[in-house]
Motif scaffolding. Structure first.
Motif, PDB file in Angstrom:
ATOM      1  N   LYS A  48       0.842  -1.205   0.000  1.00  0.00           N
ATOM      2  CA  LYS A  48       0.000   0.000   0.000  1.00  0.00           C
ATOM      3  C   LYS A  48       0.871   1.247   0.000  1.00  0.00           C
ATOM      4  N   ASN A  51       2.036   1.807  -3.367  1.00  0.00           N
ATOM      5  CA  ASN A  51       0.947   1.772  -4.342  1.00  0.00           C
ATOM      6  C   ASN A  51       1.160   0.667  -5.386  1.00  0.00           C
ATOM      7  N   LYS A  53      -0.277  -2.619  -6.793  1.00  0.00           N
ATOM      8  CA  LYS A  53      -1.538  -3.361  -6.822  1.00  0.00           C
ATOM      9  C   LYS A  53      -1.281  -4.735  -7.452  1.00  0.00           C
ATOM     10  N   GLU A  58      -7.030  -2.638 -11.806  1.00  0.00           N
ATOM     11  CA  GLU A  58      -5.887  -1.736 -11.968  1.00  0.00           C
ATOM     12  C   GLU A  58      -4.574  -2.404 -11.548  1.00  0.00           C
ATOM     13  N   CYS A  59      -4.542  -3.702 -11.668  1.00  0.00           N
ATOM     14  CA  CYS A  59      -3.356  -4.477 -11.267  1.00  0.00           C
ATOM     15  C   CYS A  59      -2.108  -3.999 -12.012  1.00  0.00           C
ATOM     16  N   ASP A  60      -1.001  -3.880 -11.283  1.00  0.00           N
ATOM     17  CA  ASP A  60       0.258  -3.448 -11.887  1.00  0.00           C
ATOM     18  C   ASP A  60       0.975  -4.598 -12.575  1.00  0.00           C
TER      19      ASP A  60
END
Length: 333
Positions: A48, A51, A53, A58-60
């Motif tokens: 978190k 940031n 994910k 919105e997965c990175d």
């Protein structure tokens, strides 16, 4: 607070501590009770913080972990958790009564000799004895592992949720190899019932062969599990709320390719098997942190020991042809 912690490789190398345990000491979860972060552990709070994910719309991508030296330190824990999740989704936790962590590659457990009858005893008479002694045979632990070849360029743009599924599948296969050994230990030298053709009555006989213990679990191959599920007596049976298939006498039916094609194993899961390990799932970290993803290795060193032999019974389906041939030969003579 979690956003002030200095992340470094050394957190992976603390003796007797996992990366998450090391983070928890620096950032205890107990400090977040009653806050929006109370459901996150120390590793998840770091995700978190930066940031990152690892799921959702919105997965990175994998490369998000390598935007800084600190975020790169988090990547091996992501890989380990993904593989461990696949490993833990198998039947190991369902069939093991206890887990023992040891510091060597061999383990001498205790053996209970409790063969004397449990009957009444006269006043002043010596009570029947149950003897606990150290086992004469050590359980030798074996190493199970996998080397995963994946260059950074090949995976950098891969979504983390998809990459996580790939890693979980490795964990599932790794656990399957471990489960095979567990099933072998359960079946070895167990009391056997034989039949030439599997029927519901044979399953009932297996259930009835348990005396002091209960048959909580039935382990068998997918082929035999399909035959059991198709029996007329099980037409009204269905899976419970957790997706477990429960037989009419209360035993959970578990199918695994680790079981023999002609063997059904009944166990009391609360008494039968001990899972022994000298390590949790181990992952090499340095190469992952330094973006040298050519080789990722995951391994676990473990073994199994039967705790209570009477809590295991085996039903063996024999061919039947040999006995018929023997009868014909005997008749000829």
């Amino acid at each position: 607070m979690y956003n002030e912690i200095k992340l470094e490789k050394g957190l992976y190398n603390l003796s007797g501590k996992s990366f998450t345990a090391a983070l928890e000491e620096l950032d205890p979860s107990s400090a977040y009770c009653g806050t929006p972060l109370e459901k996150l552990d120390a590793f998840e709070r770091q995700l978190k913080r930066f940031n990152i994910k690892v799921s959702g719309s919105e997965c990175d991508c994998v490369e998000k972990f390598f935007t800084s030296t600190e975020t790169a330190v988090l990547f091996p824990e992501f890989v380990t958790r993904s593989i461990r999740k696949g490993f833990d989704e198998t039947i190991l936790s369902t069939i093991c009564a206890a887990k023992t962590v040891v510091s060597s590659g061999q383990y001498l457990g205790c053996v209970l000799d409790d063969s004397a009858a449990y009957t009444t005893s006269a006043q002043a008479a010596t009570l029947p004895t149950a003897t606990v002694r150290e086992s004469e045979t050590a359980t030798v632990l074996a190493k199970y592992g996998r080397l995963i070849s994946a260059s950074y360029e090949a995976v950098r743009r891969q979504r983390l949720d998809v990459f996580g599924v790939m890693l979980r599948s490795v964990g599932v296969r790794l656990a399957a190899a471990v489960v095979k050994k567990a099933v072998e230990v359960l079946a070895e030298d167990a009391d056997e019932i034989t039949t030439t053709e599997l029927t519901y009555n044979d399953l009932a006989d297996l259930y009835g062969s348990f005396d002091c213990f209960d048959m909580t679990t039935v382990i068998t191959s997918p082929e035999l599990a399909a035959k059991i599920a198709a029996m007329d007596q099980l037409s009204d049976s269905s899976a419970d709320a957790d997706g477990r298939f429960i037989l009419p006498f209360g035993s959970e039916l578990i199918k695994t390719s680790a079981a023999g094609a002609d063997t059904i194993i009944g166990i009391d899961r609360d008494y039968a098997l001990e899972f022994i390990t000298s390590t949790e799932l181990v992952m090499e970290t340095d190469k992952l942190i330094d973006r040298q993803l050519d080789q990722m290795t995951a391994s676990i060193t473990c073994g199994f020991r039967k705790i209570t032999p009477d809590a295991v019974k085996v039903l063996v389906i024999t061919d039947g042809e040999e006995s018929e041939d023997d009868e014909e030969t005997g008749g000829t003579e």
